[in-house]
Design a protein around this motif. Sequence first.
Motif, PDB file in Angstrom:
ATOM      1  N   TYR A   1       0.840  -1.201   0.000  1.00  0.00           N
ATOM      2  CA  TYR A   1       0.000   0.000   0.000  1.00  0.00           C
ATOM      3  C   TYR A   1       0.879   1.256   0.000  1.00  0.00           C
ATOM      4  O   TYR A   1       0.666   2.183  -0.780  1.00  0.00           O
ATOM      5  N   VAL A   2       1.878   1.284   0.863  1.00  0.00           N
ATOM      6  CA  VAL A   2       2.785   2.437   0.940  1.00  0.00           C
ATOM      7  C   VAL A   2       3.531   2.593  -0.381  1.00  0.00           C
ATOM      8  O   VAL A   2       3.609   3.696  -0.940  1.00  0.00           O
ATOM      9  N   GLY A   3       4.060   1.492  -0.908  1.00  0.00           N
ATOM     10  CA  GLY A   3       4.803   1.539  -2.162  1.00  0.00           C
ATOM     11  C   GLY A   3       3.977   2.059  -3.323  1.00  0.00           C
ATOM     12  O   GLY A   3       4.494   2.767  -4.198  1.00  0.00           O
ATOM     13  N   GLU A   4       2.702   1.742  -3.343  1.00  0.00           N
ATOM     14  CA  GLU A   4       1.815   2.198  -4.413  1.00  0.00           C
ATOM     15  C   GLU A   4       1.482   3.684  -4.294  1.00  0.00           C
ATOM     16  O   GLU A   4       1.052   4.300  -5.265  1.00  0.00           O
ATOM     17  N   ARG A   5       1.660   4.259  -3.119  1.00  0.00           N
ATOM     18  CA  ARG A   5       1.272   5.651  -2.878  1.00  0.00           C
ATOM     19  C   ARG A   5       2.449   6.605  -2.750  1.00  0.00           C
ATOM     20  O   ARG A   5       2.276   7.767  -2.418  1.00  0.00           O
ATOM     21  N   PHE A   6       3.654   6.095  -3.011  1.00  0.00           N
ATOM     22  CA  PHE A   6       4.839   6.937  -2.982  1.00  0.00           C
ATOM     23  C   PHE A   6       5.487   6.908  -4.354  1.00  0.00           C
ATOM     24  O   PHE A   6       5.710   5.833  -4.922  1.00  0.00           O
ATOM     25  N   ALA A   7       5.790   8.078  -4.895  1.00  0.00           N
ATOM     26  CA  ALA A   7       6.466   8.162  -6.187  1.00  0.00           C
ATOM     27  C   ALA A   7       7.499   9.279  -6.121  1.00  0.00           C
ATOM     28  O   ALA A   7       7.325  10.275  -5.420  1.00  0.00           O
ATOM     29  N   MET A   8       8.560   9.068  -6.873  1.00  0.00           N
ATOM     30  CA  MET A   8       9.658  10.018  -6.888  1.00  0.00           C
ATOM     31  C   MET A   8      10.109  10.179  -8.343  1.00  0.00           C
ATOM     32  O   MET A   8      10.289   9.183  -9.057  1.00  0.00           O
ATOM     33  N   THR A   9      10.261  11.427  -8.779  1.00  0.00           N
ATOM     34  CA  THR A   9      10.776  11.698 -10.115  1.00  0.00           C
ATOM     35  C   THR A   9      12.026  12.557  -9.984  1.00  0.00           C
ATOM     36  O   THR A   9      12.180  13.298  -9.013  1.00  0.00           O
ATOM     37  N   ASP A  10      12.911  12.466 -10.992  1.00  0.00           N
ATOM     38  CA  ASP A  10      14.152  13.229 -10.905  1.00  0.00           C
ATOM     39  C   ASP A  10      14.101  14.551 -11.643  1.00  0.00           C
ATOM     40  O   ASP A  10      15.005  15.339 -11.558  1.00  0.00           O
ATOM     41  N   ASP A  11      13.050  14.800 -12.372  1.00  0.00           N
ATOM     42  CA  ASP A  11      12.917  16.084 -13.066  1.00  0.00           C
ATOM     43  C   ASP A  11      11.467  16.548 -13.110  1.00  0.00           C
ATOM     44  O   ASP A  11      11.107  17.401 -13.898  1.00  0.00           O
ATOM     45  N   GLY A  12      10.649  15.957 -12.265  1.00  0.00           N
ATOM     46  CA  GLY A  12       9.225  16.284 -12.251  1.00  0.00           C
ATOM     47  C   GLY A  12       8.437  15.487 -13.265  1.00  0.00           C
ATOM     48  O   GLY A  12       7.216  15.557 -13.287  1.00  0.00           O
ATOM     49  N   VAL A  13       9.125  14.745 -14.150  1.00  0.00           N
ATOM     50  CA  VAL A  13       8.436  14.013 -15.208  1.00  0.00           C
ATOM     51  C   VAL A  13       8.829  12.535 -15.232  1.00  0.00           C
ATOM     52  O   VAL A  13       7.981  11.658 -15.293  1.00  0.00           O
ATOM     53  N   SER A  14      10.129  12.243 -15.180  1.00  0.00           N
ATOM     54  CA  SER A  14      10.618  10.867 -15.329  1.00  0.00           C
ATOM     55  C   SER A  14      10.617  10.139 -13.992  1.00  0.00           C
ATOM     56  O   SER A  14      11.415  10.452 -13.107  1.00  0.00           O
ATOM     57  N   PRO A  15       9.727   9.147 -13.829  1.00  0.00           N
ATOM     58  CA  PRO A  15       9.676   8.433 -12.551  1.00  0.00           C
ATOM     59  C   PRO A  15      10.938   7.610 -12.306  1.00  0.00           C
ATOM     60  O   PRO A  15      11.534   7.065 -13.229  1.00  0.00           O
ATOM     61  N   LEU A  16      11.333   7.578 -11.053  1.00  0.00           N
ATOM     62  CA  LEU A  16      12.418   6.697 -10.636  1.00  0.00           C
ATOM     63  C   LEU A  16      11.762   5.403 -10.160  1.00  0.00           C
ATOM     64  O   LEU A  16      10.992   5.414  -9.195  1.00  0.00           O
ATOM     65  N   PRO A  17      12.013   4.282 -10.852  1.00  0.00           N
ATOM     66  CA  PRO A  17      11.337   3.028 -10.494  1.00  0.00           C
ATOM     67  C   PRO A  17      11.864   2.496  -9.157  1.00  0.00           C
ATOM     68  O   PRO A  17      13.045   2.196  -9.024  1.00  0.00           O
ATOM     69  N   LEU A  18      10.988   2.418  -8.190  1.00  0.00           N
ATOM     70  CA  LEU A  18      11.367   1.969  -6.850  1.00  0.00           C
ATOM     71  C   LEU A  18      11.094   0.476  -6.692  1.00  0.00           C
ATOM     72  O   LEU A  18      10.010   0.000  -7.013  1.00  0.00           O
ATOM     73  N   SER A  19      12.083  -0.228  -6.190  1.00  0.00           N
ATOM     74  CA  SER A  19      11.941  -1.662  -5.908  1.00  0.00           C
ATOM     75  C   SER A  19      11.735  -1.845  -4.414  1.00  0.00           C
ATOM     76  O   SER A  19      12.422  -1.212  -3.606  1.00  0.00           O
TER      77      SER A  19
ATOM     78  N   ASP B   1       1.119   9.753  -0.836  1.00  0.00           N
ATOM     79  CA  ASP B   1      -0.281   9.755  -0.414  1.00  0.00           C
ATOM     80  C   ASP B   1      -0.603   8.741   0.673  1.00  0.00           C
ATOM     81  O   ASP B   1      -1.761   8.629   1.066  1.00  0.00           O
ATOM     82  N   ALA B   2       0.383   7.994   1.143  1.00  0.00           N
ATOM     83  CA  ALA B   2       0.096   6.975   2.156  1.00  0.00           C
ATOM     84  C   ALA B   2      -0.548   7.609   3.375  1.00  0.00           C
ATOM     85  O   ALA B   2      -0.042   8.588   3.927  1.00  0.00           O
ATOM     86  N   LEU B   3      -1.670   7.077   3.757  1.00  0.00           N
ATOM     87  CA  LEU B   3      -2.525   7.499   4.868  1.00  0.00           C
ATOM     88  C   LEU B   3      -3.226   8.826   4.616  1.00  0.00           C
ATOM     89  O   LEU B   3      -4.220   9.131   5.267  1.00  0.00           O
ATOM     90  N   ARG B   4      -2.769   9.613   3.664  1.00  0.00           N
ATOM     91  CA  ARG B   4      -3.452  10.868   3.328  1.00  0.00           C
ATOM     92  C   ARG B   4      -4.780  10.592   2.637  1.00  0.00           C
ATOM     93  O   ARG B   4      -5.679  11.425   2.665  1.00  0.00           O
ATOM     94  N   ASP B   5      -4.901   9.413   2.020  1.00  0.00           N
ATOM     95  CA  ASP B   5      -6.178   9.045   1.419  1.00  0.00           C
ATOM     96  C   ASP B   5      -7.191   8.625   2.487  1.00  0.00           C
ATOM     97  O   ASP B   5      -8.392   8.596   2.228  1.00  0.00           O
ATOM     98  N   LEU B   6      -6.716   8.329   3.692  1.00  0.00           N
ATOM     99  CA  LEU B   6      -7.603   7.991   4.812  1.00  0.00           C
ATOM    100  C   LEU B   6      -7.891   9.206   5.690  1.00  0.00           C
ATOM    101  O   LEU B   6      -9.013   9.394   6.144  1.00  0.00           O
ATOM    102  N   TRP B   7      -6.841   9.969   5.968  1.00  0.00           N
ATOM    103  CA  TRP B   7      -6.939  11.085   6.902  1.00  0.00           C
ATOM    104  C   TRP B   7      -6.387  12.351   6.254  1.00  0.00           C
ATOM    105  O   TRP B   7      -5.178  12.479   6.055  1.00  0.00           O
ATOM    106  N   PRO B   8      -7.236  13.317   5.938  1.00  0.00           N
ATOM    107  CA  PRO B   8      -6.770  14.560   5.311  1.00  0.00           C
ATOM    108  C   PRO B   8      -5.740  15.315   6.150  1.00  0.00           C
ATOM    109  O   PRO B   8      -4.921  16.050   5.613  1.00  0.00           O
ATOM    110  N   GLN B   9      -5.734  15.109   7.459  1.00  0.00           N
ATOM    111  CA  GLN B   9      -4.782  15.805   8.327  1.00  0.00           C
ATOM    112  C   GLN B   9      -3.424  15.112   8.408  1.00  0.00           C
ATOM    113  O   GLN B   9      -2.510  15.613   9.064  1.00  0.00           O
ATOM    114  N   GLN B  10      -3.257  13.976   7.715  1.00  0.00           N
ATOM    115  CA  GLN B  10      -1.983  13.260   7.703  1.00  0.00           C
ATOM    116  C   GLN B  10      -0.888  14.148   7.118  1.00  0.00           C
ATOM    117  O   GLN B  10      -1.068  14.784   6.081  1.00  0.00           O
ATOM    118  N   ILE B  11       0.269  14.187   7.772  1.00  0.00           N
ATOM    119  CA  ILE B  11       1.432  14.948   7.309  1.00  0.00           C
ATOM    120  C   ILE B  11       2.535  13.956   6.963  1.00  0.00           C
ATOM    121  O   ILE B  11       2.958  13.168   7.809  1.00  0.00           O
TER     122      ILE B  11
END
Length: 165
Positions: A74-92, A123-133
């Motif tokens: 669940y966490v892995g599906e809701r976290f993404a990182m890109t190196d230029d705002g466009v190209s995703p860095l594939p996380l294993s 977005d992990a837990l932010r989809d459950l709780w809007p106050q999640q930081i």
Amino acid sequence: MLVTAVMAGVLIAPAFAHQQKAAITKVLFNPRTGNIEVMHRFYLHDAEHAVRQIFGQKADILASRETQSLFADYVGERFAMTDDGVSPLPLSPVGFEIERQFFWVYQETPVRDGISELTFRHDALRDLWPQQINTINVEGFGDIKTATLVGSVEVASVTLDAPRD
């Protein structure tokens, strides 16, 4: 004096039993491995509440390796990182563990040449709780940089300094 200490303990204890609704992610440029290592740290109490909402009341993050794995996915599906705002860095996925009051989820990706900026969605837990930081600290590439996703902020970026030797 003893009565005051006992009363303070009674009033403070419930605060530790409540959800924190905050998570910290460390993104580490590791020159030894040539990887960017991602370490997500969630309060175990938050994860316990979350898995019951996501996977049903029988989900048990403390006793069930299957629930732990589902939460890590669940966490892995809701976290993404890109190196230029466009190209995703594939996380294993690397793994997960419980350590005291925290649930950790680990990921990694090879470092790409020429990275000067990282953009995050977390977005992990932010989809459950809007106050999640969700706070992300980037280390090992110049000064520590921090990105925070709170409220309506859906993506955040950091500009990287030159790496330190």
